[in-house]
Design a protein around this motif. Structure first.
Motif, PDB file in Angstrom:
ATOM      1  N   LYS A  60       0.820  -1.213   0.000  1.00  0.00           N
ATOM      2  CA  LYS A  60       0.000   0.000   0.000  1.00  0.00           C
ATOM      3  C   LYS A  60       0.855   1.264   0.000  1.00  0.00           C
ATOM      4  O   LYS A  60       0.477   2.274  -0.584  1.00  0.00           O
ATOM      5  CB  LYS A  60      -0.963  -0.019   1.179  1.00  0.00           C
ATOM      6  CG  LYS A  60      -2.031  -1.082   1.001  1.00  0.00           C
ATOM      7  CD  LYS A  60      -3.002  -1.092   2.136  1.00  0.00           C
ATOM      8  CE  LYS A  60      -3.931  -2.266   2.057  1.00  0.00           C
ATOM      9  NZ  LYS A  60      -4.817  -2.262   0.926  1.00  0.00           N
ATOM     10  N   SER A  61       2.034   1.210   0.625  1.00  0.00           N
ATOM     11  CA  SER A  61       2.905   2.377   0.576  1.00  0.00           C
ATOM     12  C   SER A  61       3.491   2.554  -0.829  1.00  0.00           C
ATOM     13  O   SER A  61       3.675   3.684  -1.285  1.00  0.00           O
ATOM     14  CB  SER A  61       3.998   2.289   1.624  1.00  0.00           C
ATOM     15  OG  SER A  61       4.801   1.161   1.435  1.00  0.00           O
ATOM     16  N   LEU A  62       3.744   1.457  -1.531  1.00  0.00           N
ATOM     17  CA  LEU A  62       4.167   1.562  -2.934  1.00  0.00           C
ATOM     18  C   LEU A  62       3.057   2.170  -3.788  1.00  0.00           C
ATOM     19  O   LEU A  62       3.316   3.005  -4.669  1.00  0.00           O
ATOM     20  CB  LEU A  62       4.558   0.186  -3.484  1.00  0.00           C
ATOM     21  CG  LEU A  62       5.899  -0.365  -3.029  1.00  0.00           C
ATOM     22  CD1 LEU A  62       6.035  -1.827  -3.425  1.00  0.00           C
ATOM     23  CD2 LEU A  62       7.036   0.450  -3.616  1.00  0.00           C
ATOM     24  N   ASN A  63       1.817   1.760  -3.532  1.00  0.00           N
ATOM     25  CA  ASN A  63       0.693   2.345  -4.264  1.00  0.00           C
ATOM     26  C   ASN A  63       0.537   3.828  -3.951  1.00  0.00           C
ATOM     27  O   ASN A  63       0.189   4.622  -4.833  1.00  0.00           O
ATOM     28  CB  ASN A  63      -0.595   1.591  -3.952  1.00  0.00           C
ATOM     29  CG  ASN A  63      -0.619   0.212  -4.559  1.00  0.00           C
ATOM     30  OD1 ASN A  63       0.058  -0.055  -5.548  1.00  0.00           O
ATOM     31  ND2 ASN A  63      -1.383  -0.679  -3.974  1.00  0.00           N
ATOM     32  N   ALA A  64       0.792   4.216  -2.714  1.00  0.00           N
ATOM     33  CA  ALA A  64       0.711   5.635  -2.342  1.00  0.00           C
ATOM     34  C   ALA A  64       1.811   6.440  -3.032  1.00  0.00           C
ATOM     35  O   ALA A  64       1.575   7.562  -3.497  1.00  0.00           O
ATOM     36  CB  ALA A  64       0.793   5.790  -0.835  1.00  0.00           C
ATOM     37  N   LEU A  65       3.011   5.881  -3.103  1.00  0.00           N
ATOM     38  CA  LEU A  65       4.092   6.560  -3.829  1.00  0.00           C
ATOM     39  C   LEU A  65       3.759   6.686  -5.316  1.00  0.00           C
ATOM     40  O   LEU A  65       4.056   7.710  -5.937  1.00  0.00           O
ATOM     41  CB  LEU A  65       5.414   5.813  -3.635  1.00  0.00           C
ATOM     42  CG  LEU A  65       6.070   5.968  -2.272  1.00  0.00           C
ATOM     43  CD1 LEU A  65       7.232   4.997  -2.137  1.00  0.00           C
ATOM     44  CD2 LEU A  65       6.534   7.391  -2.057  1.00  0.00           C
ATOM     45  N   ASN A  78      12.643  14.305  -4.409  1.00  0.00           N
ATOM     46  CA  ASN A  78      12.200  13.554  -3.233  1.00  0.00           C
ATOM     47  C   ASN A  78      12.079  12.061  -3.504  1.00  0.00           C
ATOM     48  O   ASN A  78      12.325  11.244  -2.616  1.00  0.00           O
ATOM     49  CB  ASN A  78      10.848  14.075  -2.749  1.00  0.00           C
ATOM     50  CG  ASN A  78      10.900  15.532  -2.388  1.00  0.00           C
ATOM     51  OD1 ASN A  78      11.945  16.056  -2.031  1.00  0.00           O
ATOM     52  ND2 ASN A  78       9.775  16.206  -2.491  1.00  0.00           N
ATOM     53  N   LEU A  79      11.675  11.694  -4.727  1.00  0.00           N
ATOM     54  CA  LEU A  79      11.428  10.290  -5.031  1.00  0.00           C
ATOM     55  C   LEU A  79      12.639   9.574  -5.616  1.00  0.00           C
ATOM     56  O   LEU A  79      12.708   8.353  -5.567  1.00  0.00           O
ATOM     57  CB  LEU A  79      10.238  10.171  -5.997  1.00  0.00           C
ATOM     58  CG  LEU A  79       8.896  10.605  -5.432  1.00  0.00           C
ATOM     59  CD1 LEU A  79       7.821  10.479  -6.491  1.00  0.00           C
ATOM     60  CD2 LEU A  79       8.520   9.801  -4.216  1.00  0.00           C
ATOM     61  N   ARG A  80      13.584  10.311  -6.156  1.00  0.00           N
ATOM     62  CA  ARG A  80      14.754   9.680  -6.766  1.00  0.00           C
ATOM     63  C   ARG A  80      15.566   8.837  -5.783  1.00  0.00           C
ATOM     64  O   ARG A  80      15.974   7.728  -6.111  1.00  0.00           O
ATOM     65  CB  ARG A  80      15.641  10.736  -7.409  1.00  0.00           C
ATOM     66  CG  ARG A  80      16.816  10.148  -8.145  1.00  0.00           C
ATOM     67  CD  ARG A  80      17.570  11.231  -8.903  1.00  0.00           C
ATOM     68  NE  ARG A  80      18.797  10.686  -9.425  1.00  0.00           N
ATOM     69  CZ  ARG A  80      20.004  11.059  -9.044  1.00  0.00           C
ATOM     70  NH1 ARG A  80      20.144  12.018  -8.159  1.00  0.00           N
ATOM     71  NH2 ARG A  80      21.060  10.498  -9.559  1.00  0.00           N
ATOM     72  N   PRO A  81      15.793   9.298  -4.542  1.00  0.00           N
ATOM     73  CA  PRO A  81      16.547   8.461  -3.601  1.00  0.00           C
ATOM     74  C   PRO A  81      15.841   7.148  -3.239  1.00  0.00           C
ATOM     75  O   PRO A  81      16.477   6.209  -2.785  1.00  0.00           O
ATOM     76  CB  PRO A  81      16.684   9.339  -2.356  1.00  0.00           C
ATOM     77  CG  PRO A  81      16.468  10.725  -2.828  1.00  0.00           C
ATOM     78  CD  PRO A  81      15.553  10.635  -3.996  1.00  0.00           C
ATOM     79  N   LEU A  82      14.539   7.064  -3.441  1.00  0.00           N
ATOM     80  CA  LEU A  82      13.787   5.855  -3.104  1.00  0.00           C
ATOM     81  C   LEU A  82      13.865   4.787  -4.186  1.00  0.00           C
ATOM     82  O   LEU A  82      13.442   3.650  -3.965  1.00  0.00           O
ATOM     83  CB  LEU A  82      12.316   6.201  -2.873  1.00  0.00           C
ATOM     84  CG  LEU A  82      11.984   7.120  -1.716  1.00  0.00           C
ATOM     85  CD1 LEU A  82      10.501   7.411  -1.701  1.00  0.00           C
ATOM     86  CD2 LEU A  82      12.416   6.503  -0.422  1.00  0.00           C
TER      87      LEU A  82
END
Length: 172
Positions: A120-125, A139-143
């Motif tokens: 669900k956290s992957l879906n939120a991202l 913000n999302l590149r490091p993830l």
């Protein structure tokens, strides 16, 4: 019979499978283009969703503080439902809309022990990547490496692929 009509024409009656279907293909292309145009117009006319304003009226914060994985999964369901309908159209980052705290919370949840919370956290991202777009790149590149590492778990393969597709399609 051929001597009487040396320049015989094509037969007027034929089999359906022998007929030229280019008009059917053209009609299908026109219908698909019209549907794509209508959905783009509906997306453009839809107002943006202020995710944080929507979350304030829910019990998202209380459920995120709970220790049980089911409560965290319920909180992430609330987050996904507050995003509106797909394709998501979220408010762009500004002075009063800051996604950093939300992204850091989701990053912590990617390390959770239960697969449902990770999924669900992957879906939120993915929702954030689709709804906000390129402005979340720093913000999302490091993830990205952490998200790719989650694809090893077969229960997380589909959410991981969806998240990466949204990241590369809308952010990177």
């Amino acid at each position: 019979l051929l001597s009487k009509q040396p320049n015989a024409g094509e037969p007027t009656v034929g089999l359906r499978h022998q007929k030229n279907t280019s008009s059917d293909v053209d009609a299908l292309a026109v219908l698909q283009a019209g549907a794509a145009e209508a959905s783009a117009e509906a997306y453009a006319s839809r107002p943006t969703v202020n995710l944080f304003k929507e979350l304030k009226s829910t019990e998202y914060d209380a459920k995120m503080k709970e220790a049980k994985w089911s409560e965290k999964a319920a909180a992430l369901d609330i987050l996904l439902s507050c995003g509106g309908k797909q394709p998501f159209k979220l408010e762009q980052p500004s002075g009063n809309v800051n996604y950093n705290v939300l992204i850091s919370d989701l990053k912590r949840l990617l390390d959770h022990t239960h697969f449902a919370v990770k999924s669900k956290s992957l879906n939120a991202l993915a929702m954030l990547a689709e709804g906000v777009g390129e402005k979340l790149f720093p913000n999302l590149r490091p993830l990205l490496l952490q998200i790719i590492g989650l694809s090893k778990d077969k229960k997380l393969t589909a959410p991981t692929q969806n998240c990466i597709n949204k990241l590369f399609g809308n952010v990177i």
